[in-house]
Design an enzyme around this catalytic site. Structure first.
Site, PDB file in Angstrom:
ATOM      1  N   GLU A 136       0.825  -1.225   0.000  1.00  0.00           N
ATOM      2  CA  GLU A 136       0.000   0.000   0.000  1.00  0.00           C
ATOM      3  C   GLU A 136       0.852   1.266   0.000  1.00  0.00           C
ATOM      4  O   GLU A 136       1.716   1.433   0.864  1.00  0.00           O
ATOM      5  CB  GLU A 136      -0.919  -0.026   1.241  1.00  0.00           C
ATOM      6  CG  GLU A 136      -1.894   1.127   1.272  1.00  0.00           C
ATOM      7  CD  GLU A 136      -2.921   1.006   2.404  1.00  0.00           C
ATOM      8  OE1 GLU A 136      -3.309  -0.123   2.752  1.00  0.00           O
ATOM      9  OE2 GLU A 136      -3.324   2.063   2.922  1.00  0.00           O
TER      10      GLU A 136
ATOM     11  N   LYS B 151      -7.111  -0.656  11.782  1.00  0.00           N
ATOM     12  CA  LYS B 151      -6.503  -1.108  10.518  1.00  0.00           C
ATOM     13  C   LYS B 151      -5.330  -0.194  10.166  1.00  0.00           C
ATOM     14  O   LYS B 151      -4.299  -0.645   9.657  1.00  0.00           O
ATOM     15  CB  LYS B 151      -7.561  -1.114   9.408  1.00  0.00           C
ATOM     16  CG  LYS B 151      -7.124  -1.814   8.133  1.00  0.00           C
ATOM     17  CD  LYS B 151      -6.429  -0.921   7.126  1.00  0.00           C
ATOM     18  CE  LYS B 151      -6.092  -1.661   5.844  1.00  0.00           C
ATOM     19  NZ  LYS B 151      -5.371  -0.832   4.877  1.00  0.00           N
TER      20      LYS B 151
ATOM     21  N   ASP C 250       4.533 -14.111  12.072  1.00  0.00           N
ATOM     22  CA  ASP C 250       3.187 -14.573  11.719  1.00  0.00           C
ATOM     23  C   ASP C 250       2.193 -13.417  11.891  1.00  0.00           C
ATOM     24  O   ASP C 250       1.745 -13.130  13.000  1.00  0.00           O
ATOM     25  CB  ASP C 250       2.836 -15.755  12.644  1.00  0.00           C
ATOM     26  CG  ASP C 250       1.461 -16.330  12.378  1.00  0.00           C
ATOM     27  OD1 ASP C 250       0.653 -15.686  11.672  1.00  0.00           O
ATOM     28  OD2 ASP C 250       1.175 -17.420  12.908  1.00  0.00           O
TER      29      ASP C 250
ATOM     30  N   HIS D  49      -2.305  10.429  -0.611  1.00  0.00           N
ATOM     31  CA  HIS D  49      -2.392   9.058  -1.112  1.00  0.00           C
ATOM     32  C   HIS D  49      -2.345   9.035  -2.633  1.00  0.00           C
ATOM     33  O   HIS D  49      -1.765   8.156  -3.230  1.00  0.00           O
ATOM     34  CB  HIS D  49      -3.727   8.496  -0.626  1.00  0.00           C
ATOM     35  CG  HIS D  49      -3.811   7.016  -0.674  1.00  0.00           C
ATOM     36  ND1 HIS D  49      -3.128   6.223   0.216  1.00  0.00           N
ATOM     37  CD2 HIS D  49      -4.491   6.186  -1.489  1.00  0.00           C
ATOM     38  CE1 HIS D  49      -3.393   4.963  -0.062  1.00  0.00           C
ATOM     39  NE2 HIS D  49      -4.213   4.910  -1.090  1.00  0.00           N
TER      40      HIS D  49
HETATM   41  C1  MEV Z   1      -5.963   2.972   5.100  1.00  0.00           C
HETATM   42  O1  MEV Z   1      -5.193   1.848   4.741  1.00  0.00           O
HETATM   43  C2  MEV Z   1      -5.893   3.241   6.595  1.00  0.00           C
HETATM   44  C3  MEV Z   1      -6.824   4.342   7.106  1.00  0.00           C
HETATM   45  O2  MEV Z   1      -8.166   4.048   6.720  1.00  0.00           O
HETATM   46  C4  MEV Z   1      -6.692   4.366   8.621  1.00  0.00           C
HETATM   47  C5  MEV Z   1      -7.711   5.260   9.305  1.00  0.00           C
HETATM   48  O3  MEV Z   1      -8.800   5.518   8.754  1.00  0.00           O
HETATM   49  O4  MEV Z   1      -7.403   5.697  10.434  1.00  0.00           O
HETATM   50  C6  MEV Z   1      -6.492   5.665   6.520  1.00  0.00           C
END
Ligand code: MEV
Length: 424
Positions: A80, A264, A280, A378
């Protein structure tokens, strides 16, 4: 080693050389990192079944990390865009506040034994506890090597599951210090070998014997202070950015739908280092999310508050069952080289650095989300991937990507048109 300025602008082979020079990496390790060597299909064939080849990922290095006063270069394997840049950028901002302060628990894993077919779970539980020292002594005879290294069985608990679809049963939690190993093998072997003894003592039957990925006795912690003055950028004051980050965290703290995405973002950083070092990552993911739900309600793994001086302070504590010996960390040449690059002395130190990266990644995402939005930063990186997908090669990649960003249309169909125009 101080901040590596302009690292981003170096051509890829020079970046690899620079990293090797700074960390005094041997040529074989450098080759395992820079793509000229690495895991061969033959080596892979000894790792899993039905091997037909290997699967590569980009390997980046996050810079600017100061962890407990030590400069660390952090290898990150991830597909990513923005992740490596985000972690490096926030690590740079953290330096004015002293960088990352980390700590960790002892590396204690939990091995679970499910004991069923008991006439009386209450007396069976006490029978086990009465024999604690005997059980622990036998457990410690199972793996003399880990015991010699200072690890081994530390304790056990016996839980009663009162209500389940099969009625009452017992769960024995063997607490086992696995030192620098992730420890799955040691734990699983110990629980299997202890079964006859546990059956003899309880009169029941030991059903499952397996470690728990909710490694809540093996946590790593990271804390960082961001000076308000460091947070200001473009049209935003430091106070606005700080308060925006705190409000973004409050959303995750209160709402599981947001907490999943927030966590995430943490795992973007965590998994990339876990993967780069041959650990892992499914185990780490499972542990993280179960830990985030330990109160009965899924919530944020991190906290973001302001301190008495008005600076932004972040904390992260999470299970971090990673190893520096055994498994893929030793077999995979790139994982081995990645560990060398980090110059870590123990699995605990690795766990702590990973947690610092998770915290940096989290605040990078929150800073963007709370201000200009995630897409601007991004998109320029994403645009390169779209340009490649549209067929751009060599110098065309940068040129097409720039055009897509300036047109504010980062889509494959548009990239194909831009590329055709450029070539035509
Ligand atoms: C994207 O890979 C991760 C985000 O969605 C984390 C977040 O929203 O805090 C940008």
């Amino acid at each position: 080693m101080t901040r590596i300025s302009g690292f981003y602008n170096l051509p890829q082979p020079e970046r690899a050389r620079k990293v090797a020079e700074l960390t005094q990496l041997d040529p074989a390790s450098l080759a395992a990192l820079d793509g000229s060597a690495g895991l061969t299909a033959e080596q892979a064939d000894h790792m899993i079944e039905n091997v037909i080849g290997t699967h590569n990922l980009p390997l980046g290095v996050a810079v600017n990390f100061l962890v407990n006063g030590r400069e660390v270069l952090v290898p990150m394997a991830i597909e990513e865009p923005s992740v490596v840049a985000g972690a490096s950028f926030m690590a740079k901002l953290a330096r004015a506040g002293g960088g990352f302060h980390t700590s960790s628990s002892e590396p204690q894993m939990i091995g679970q034994m499910q004991i069923v077919d008991l006439v009386d779970v209450y007396s069976a539980r006490l029978a086990l506890l009465e024999q604690k020292s005997r059980i622990l002594e036998i457990a410690n005879g199972i793996d003399p090597i880990i015991v010699k290294l200072g690890g081994g069985a530390r304790d056990f608990e016996v839980r009663i599951i009162e209500d389940s679809p099969i009625g009452k049963f017992l769960v024995l939690h063997l607490i086992y210090d696995t030192r620098d190993a992730m420890g799955a093998n040691a734990i699983n072997t110990a629980t299997e070998k202890l079964s006859p003894l546990v059956e003899e003592i309880t009169g029941g039957r030991v059903h499952l014997r397996i470690l728990s990925n909710l490694a809540d006795r093996r946590t790593a912690r990271a804390r960082a202070t961001f000076l308000t003055s460091e947070l200001a950028f473009e049209g935003y004051t430091g106070e606005q950015v700080r308060d925006g980050i705190i409000a973004a965290w409050a959303f995750a703290a209160a709402d599981p739908y947001r907490a999943a995405t927030h966590n995430k973002g943490i795992m973007n950083g965590v998994d990339a280092v876990v993967l780069a070092t041959g650990n892992d990552w499914r185990a780490i993911e499972a542990g993280a999310h179960a830990y985030a739900a330990r109160s009965g309600r899924y919530t944020s793994l991190s906290t973001w508050r302001k301190d008495a001086q008005g600076n932004l302070v972040g904390t992260l504590e999470m299970p971090m069952a990673v190893g520096t010996v055994g498994g893929a960390t030793r077999v995979h040449p790139t994982a081995r080289a990645a560990l060398k690059l980090m110059q870590v002395q123990s699995a605990r130190e690795l766990a702590e650095i990973i947690t610092a990266v998770g915290l940096a990644q989290n605040v990078a995402a929150l800073r963007a989300l709370a201000t200009e939005g995630i897409q601007r930063g991004h998109m320029s990186l994403h645009a390169r991937q779209v340009a490649v997908a549209a067929g751009a090669v060599g110098n065309e990649i940068e040129a097409v990507a720039r055009q897509l960003v300036s047109d504010k249309t980062v889509r494959i169909d548009h990239a194909e048109q831009v590329l055709a125009r450029m070539r035509g």
